[in-house]
Design a protein around this motif. Structure first.
Motif, PDB file in Angstrom:
ATOM      1  N   UNK A 215      -8.912   1.126  -8.768  1.00  0.00           N
ATOM      2  CA  UNK A 215     -10.132   1.844  -9.172  1.00  0.00           C
ATOM      3  C   UNK A 215      -9.869   3.351  -9.224  1.00  0.00           C
ATOM      4  N   UNK A 216      -9.235   3.883  -8.175  1.00  0.00           N
ATOM      5  CA  UNK A 216      -8.969   5.320  -8.142  1.00  0.00           C
ATOM      6  C   UNK A 216      -7.945   5.723  -9.200  1.00  0.00           C
ATOM      7  N   UNK A 217      -6.966   4.875  -9.457  1.00  0.00           N
ATOM      8  CA  UNK A 217      -5.998   5.156 -10.513  1.00  0.00           C
ATOM      9  C   UNK A 217      -6.668   5.230 -11.875  1.00  0.00           C
TER      10      UNK A 217
ATOM     11  N   UNK B 138      -5.629  -2.270  -2.121  1.00  0.00           N
ATOM     12  CA  UNK B 138      -5.061  -2.438  -3.459  1.00  0.00           C
ATOM     13  C   UNK B 138      -6.113  -2.309  -4.544  1.00  0.00           C
ATOM     14  N   UNK B 139      -7.260  -2.954  -4.350  1.00  0.00           N
ATOM     15  CA  UNK B 139      -8.349  -2.854  -5.325  1.00  0.00           C
ATOM     16  C   UNK B 139      -8.808  -1.410  -5.474  1.00  0.00           C
TER      17      UNK B 139
ATOM     18  N   UNK C 224      -1.105   1.945  -3.014  1.00  0.00           N
ATOM     19  CA  UNK C 224      -0.747   0.608  -3.513  1.00  0.00           C
ATOM     20  C   UNK C 224       0.500   0.076  -2.816  1.00  0.00           C
ATOM     21  N   UNK C 225       1.487   0.937  -2.578  1.00  0.00           N
ATOM     22  CA  UNK C 225       2.678   0.496  -1.855  1.00  0.00           C
ATOM     23  C   UNK C 225       2.284  -0.123  -0.515  1.00  0.00           C
ATOM     24  N   UNK C 226       1.328   0.503   0.140  1.00  0.00           N
ATOM     25  CA  UNK C 226       0.969   0.027   1.478  1.00  0.00           C
ATOM     26  C   UNK C 226       0.008  -1.151   1.452  1.00  0.00           C
ATOM     27  N   UNK C 227      -0.644  -1.382   0.329  1.00  0.00           N
ATOM     28  CA  UNK C 227      -1.376  -2.643   0.171  1.00  0.00           C
ATOM     29  C   UNK C 227      -0.366  -3.791   0.170  1.00  0.00           C
TER      30      UNK C 227
END
Length: 128
Positions: A18-20, A13-14, A47-50
């Protein structure tokens, strides 16, 4: 195992955030709108999979072996799916040979589907 799942979910997620931000603020100078949209798909699925991993960590009714299987499928899927999208979109600016990973995106997507399928089948088999 549940701690490992939560830590991995937090890291994924983090990294998605950062990549976003990297895509939204730095890559827009070099990438087309279509490329940025594709990059964003990688970020979104990451993010969905985080969140998927966080949900997985809350399940008390799933055996340890099954948790490990779902975890492995989800993490490998994110790395292959989102990671290959990031590399393919930025291939013009790296020395990476994109021909090597042409099948990584669909394979990663398939692994993500399998992770969800294993979770679905596991919960479906449980008595209410």
């Amino acid at each position: 195992m549940k701690r490992k799942i939560v830590l991995t979910g937090a890291f994924i997620g983090m990294l998605a955030i950062i990549l976003g931000a990297f895509g939204a603020h730095l890559l827009k100078k070099w990438l087309s709108v279509e490329q940025l949209n594709t990059f964003e798909v990688g970020v979104r699925y990451q993010m969905y999979h985080a969140f998927f991993l966080f949900f997985l960590s809350t399940r008390k009714d799933i055996a340890e072996k099954t948790l490990k299987t779902i975890y492995t499928l989800a993490v490998a899927g994110v790395v292959l799916f989102s990671g290959s999208i990031y590399l393919l979109v930025t291939k013009e600016y790296t020395v990476f040979d994109s021909k090597i990973i042409v099948f990584a995106t669909p394979l990663g997507g398939f692994l993500l589907i399998l992770a969800w399928l294993v979770l679905f089948a596991t919960i479906l088999k449980k008595k209410s």
